[in-house]
Design a protein around this motif. Structure first.
Motif, PDB file in Angstrom:
ATOM      1  N   LEU A 121       0.811  -1.216   0.000  1.00 34.96           N
ATOM      2  CA  LEU A 121       0.000   0.000   0.000  1.00 34.96           C
ATOM      3  C   LEU A 121       0.846   1.268   0.000  1.00 34.96           C
ATOM      4  O   LEU A 121       0.367   2.334  -0.406  1.00 34.96           O
ATOM      5  CB  LEU A 121      -0.944  -0.002   1.202  1.00 34.96           C
ATOM      6  N   GLU A 122       2.096   1.175   0.422  1.00 38.35           N
ATOM      7  CA  GLU A 122       2.963   2.359   0.384  1.00 38.35           C
ATOM      8  C   GLU A 122       3.291   2.725  -1.058  1.00 38.35           C
ATOM      9  O   GLU A 122       3.399   3.906  -1.400  1.00 38.35           O
ATOM     10  CB  GLU A 122       4.243   2.093   1.172  1.00 38.35           C
ATOM     11  N   LYS A 123       3.429   1.707  -1.910  1.00 42.14           N
ATOM     12  CA  LYS A 123       3.763   1.956  -3.308  1.00 42.14           C
ATOM     13  C   LYS A 123       2.521   2.016  -4.190  1.00 42.14           C
ATOM     14  O   LYS A 123       2.525   2.704  -5.212  1.00 42.14           O
ATOM     15  CB  LYS A 123       4.710   0.870  -3.815  1.00 42.14           C
ATOM     16  N   GLU A 124       1.486   1.257  -3.797  1.00 43.08           N
ATOM     17  CA  GLU A 124       0.278   1.187  -4.623  1.00 43.08           C
ATOM     18  C   GLU A 124      -0.974   1.432  -3.766  1.00 43.08           C
ATOM     19  O   GLU A 124      -1.790   0.542  -3.568  1.00 43.08           O
ATOM     20  CB  GLU A 124       0.167  -0.176  -5.292  1.00 43.08           C
ATOM     21  N   PRO A 125      -1.141   2.632  -3.257  1.00 38.76           N
ATOM     22  CA  PRO A 125      -2.293   2.903  -2.372  1.00 38.76           C
ATOM     23  C   PRO A 125      -3.640   2.730  -3.066  1.00 38.76           C
ATOM     24  O   PRO A 125      -4.634   2.422  -2.419  1.00 38.76           O
ATOM     25  CB  PRO A 125      -2.072   4.357  -1.937  1.00 38.76           C
ATOM     26  N   LEU A 126      -3.674   2.906  -4.396  1.00 37.68           N
ATOM     27  CA  LEU A 126      -4.941   2.775  -5.118  1.00 37.68           C
ATOM     28  C   LEU A 126      -5.389   1.328  -5.254  1.00 37.68           C
ATOM     29  O   LEU A 126      -6.517   1.068  -5.671  1.00 37.68           O
ATOM     30  CB  LEU A 126      -4.817   3.423  -6.503  1.00 37.68           C
ATOM     31  N   GLN A 127      -4.514   0.383  -4.883  1.00 36.38           N
ATOM     32  CA  GLN A 127      -4.869  -1.040  -4.939  1.00 36.38           C
ATOM     33  C   GLN A 127      -5.576  -1.500  -3.654  1.00 36.38           C
ATOM     34  O   GLN A 127      -5.793  -2.694  -3.456  1.00 36.38           O
ATOM     35  CB  GLN A 127      -3.604  -1.886  -5.161  1.00 36.38           C
ATOM     36  N   LEU A 128      -5.914  -0.525  -2.828  1.00 39.74           N
ATOM     37  CA  LEU A 128      -6.598  -0.851  -1.567  1.00 39.74           C
ATOM     38  C   LEU A 128      -7.872  -1.655  -1.813  1.00 39.74           C
ATOM     39  O   LEU A 128      -8.229  -2.525  -1.014  1.00 39.74           O
ATOM     40  CB  LEU A 128      -6.929   0.450  -0.821  1.00 39.74           C
ATOM     41  N   PHE A 129      -8.540  -1.396  -2.929  1.00 42.68           N
ATOM     42  CA  PHE A 129      -9.824  -2.056  -3.201  1.00 42.68           C
ATOM     43  C   PHE A 129      -9.684  -3.575  -3.306  1.00 42.68           C
ATOM     44  O   PHE A 129     -10.675  -4.299  -3.215  1.00 42.68           O
ATOM     45  CB  PHE A 129     -10.425  -1.498  -4.487  1.00 42.68           C
ATOM     46  N   ARG A 130      -8.452  -4.077  -3.497  1.00 47.30           N
ATOM     47  CA  ARG A 130      -8.258  -5.529  -3.600  1.00 47.30           C
ATOM     48  C   ARG A 130      -8.539  -6.230  -2.273  1.00 47.30           C
ATOM     49  O   ARG A 130      -8.678  -7.450  -2.233  1.00 47.30           O
ATOM     50  CB  ARG A 130      -6.844  -5.841  -4.079  1.00 47.30           C
ATOM     51  N   GLY A 131      -8.630  -5.458  -1.211  1.00 48.74           N
ATOM     52  CA  GLY A 131      -8.998  -6.047   0.079  1.00 48.74           C
ATOM     53  C   GLY A 131     -10.490  -6.034   0.339  1.00 48.74           C
ATOM     54  O   GLY A 131     -10.944  -6.447   1.410  1.00 48.74           O
ATOM     55  N   LEU A 132     -11.276  -5.569  -0.650  1.00 49.82           N
ATOM     56  CA  LEU A 132     -12.718  -5.423  -0.452  1.00 49.82           C
ATOM     57  C   LEU A 132     -13.412  -6.754  -0.188  1.00 49.82           C
ATOM     58  O   LEU A 132     -14.322  -6.829   0.639  1.00 49.82           O
ATOM     59  CB  LEU A 132     -13.339  -4.743  -1.677  1.00 49.82           C
TER      60      LEU A 132
END
Length: 370
Positions: free
Chosen positions: A119-130
């Motif tokens: 998440l430090e490098k790819e914060p927009l990938q947070l949705f993968r934890g949905l």
């Protein structure tokens, strides 16, 4: 009516109207010979027609319908039934909403980490934890909402669930609801206590089946991340075989099902104020105190066995033993209708529920992979 104490218009309720409505219910269980009004409460002096400890239990439901509560006291050689209007506190649902949103994001962060997202490098990938968020909150939320719905069904006052965001490996410490006021009967105590584990376990099984049918993508562990080897309980293994799942790595959704089973096990421990303690107290009455007394000691011995004989991490059982030691020592409050025993169907359902809880047990729930 004691006219000296009754000043029309200055009291917090209409005393004459309250007496006319409540008196028919009160005289069924309490032989009244005098009524006084303090302006804030009604005092019925008399003699119980039934066991004194059953009077408030018999009156709880009809008085609740009119917004009143009651307390029976024995003072100066006579019984006094104190009847008073209950204050309706406005529930602050904004706090439930804020905690729900916070927990939604903390669990999504954990779900993203499980999927190998940095998440430090790819914060927009947070949705993968949905997917993990939806699964874990469905498991925990359904458990508490079942408690809430059953409590309201029995006329008990309960708050909406409070989710607890916390920086654990699942992003939360679960959810809780608050009960206000007494438990009207052993039947209500049983129904409220058992509703959460049953509905939560059903949701855990459903989430597990869904998760085991999802393909777990190859995940590269993040630097400095701690990996755990999960101990699978018999119920989880049975579902694995049922759906034909193979492989050691669990999809985050399946992991949420595992968490639900572990939470169900802990909640069904028959001690103190846990759901299992409520269920057992309703089933056995005051005899349940003996099992509640023994349960922390049993957990402590399990922890010692895991640590010294199996050479594994059994601290979780030591921790829960000490926790229950404190809570079980406080005892369990008695429901108002404590002498009315449960029917055979509820007794059978209680036994089945404890068996299901045992099927969620594993000696070593998790251990770090070195």
């Amino acid at each position: 009516m004691n006219q000296e104490n009754h000043k029309k218009g200055k009291g917090k309720f209409n005393a004459e109207e309250a007496v006319s409505r409540l008196y028919p219910f009160i005289v069924r269980v309490f032989d009244v010979y005098e009524v006084q009004n303090s302006g804030e409460a009604l005092y019925f002096f008399g003699t119980p027609r039934t066991d004194a400890e059953n009077v408030t239990g018999e009156l709880w439901e009809p008085l609740q319908q009119f917004g009143f509560g009651c307390t029976l006291k024995y003072e100066l050689g006579e019984y006094v039934l104190l009847v008073f209007p209950e204050k309706k506190a406005k529930e602050k649902t904004w706090l439930n909403f804020v905690l729900f949103i916070a927990t939604f994001f903390t669990t999504m962060i954990c779900g993203a980490w499980m999927s190998g997202v940095n998440l430090e490098k790819e914060p927009l990938q947070l949705f993968r934890g949905l997917s993990f968020t939806l699964a874990i909150m469905a498991v925990l939320g359904s458990h508490e909402m079942a408690h809430y719905a059953m409590a309201r069904y029995h006329g008990m006052k309960a708050s909406l669930p409070y989710f607890i965001p916390f920086p654990t490996f699942i992003g939360t410490m679960g959810a809780v609801i608050r009960y206000k006021g007494p438990v009207p009967s052993r039947k209500a105590l049983f129904d409220v206590g058992i509703a959460g584990p049953l509905v939560g376990l059903f949701m855990s099984v459903a989430v597990t089946i869904i998760g085991l049918n999802l393909e777990m993508p190859a995940v590269k562990p993040l630097p400095d991340s701690m990996m755990f080897d999960l101990g699978l309980p018999p119920l989880f293994v049975f579902i694995q075989k049922l759906v034909g799942a193979t492989g050691d790595n669990l999809h985050p959704v399946a992991f949420a099902g595992w968490v639900g089973m572990f939470v169900t096990l802990l909640n069904l421990l028959p001690a103190g104020q846990l759901d299992g303690g409520h269920i057992l107290r309703a089933m056995l009455g005051k005899k349940a105190e003996k099992i509640s007394f023994l349960m922390p000691r049993v957990l402590f011995l399990i922890g010692i066995y895991v640590i010294y004989w199996l050479k594994e991490d059994g601290v979780i059982w030591i921790f829960w033993a000490l926790l229950l030691w404190v809570f079980a020592a406080a005892g369990h409050p008695s429901p108002l209708h404590d002498k009315v025993e449960l029917d055979k169907k509820r007794i059978l359902l209680g036994i089945i529920t404890f068996i299901l809880g045992f099927l969620c047990f594993t000696l070593i729930p998790f251990k770090p992979i070195s």
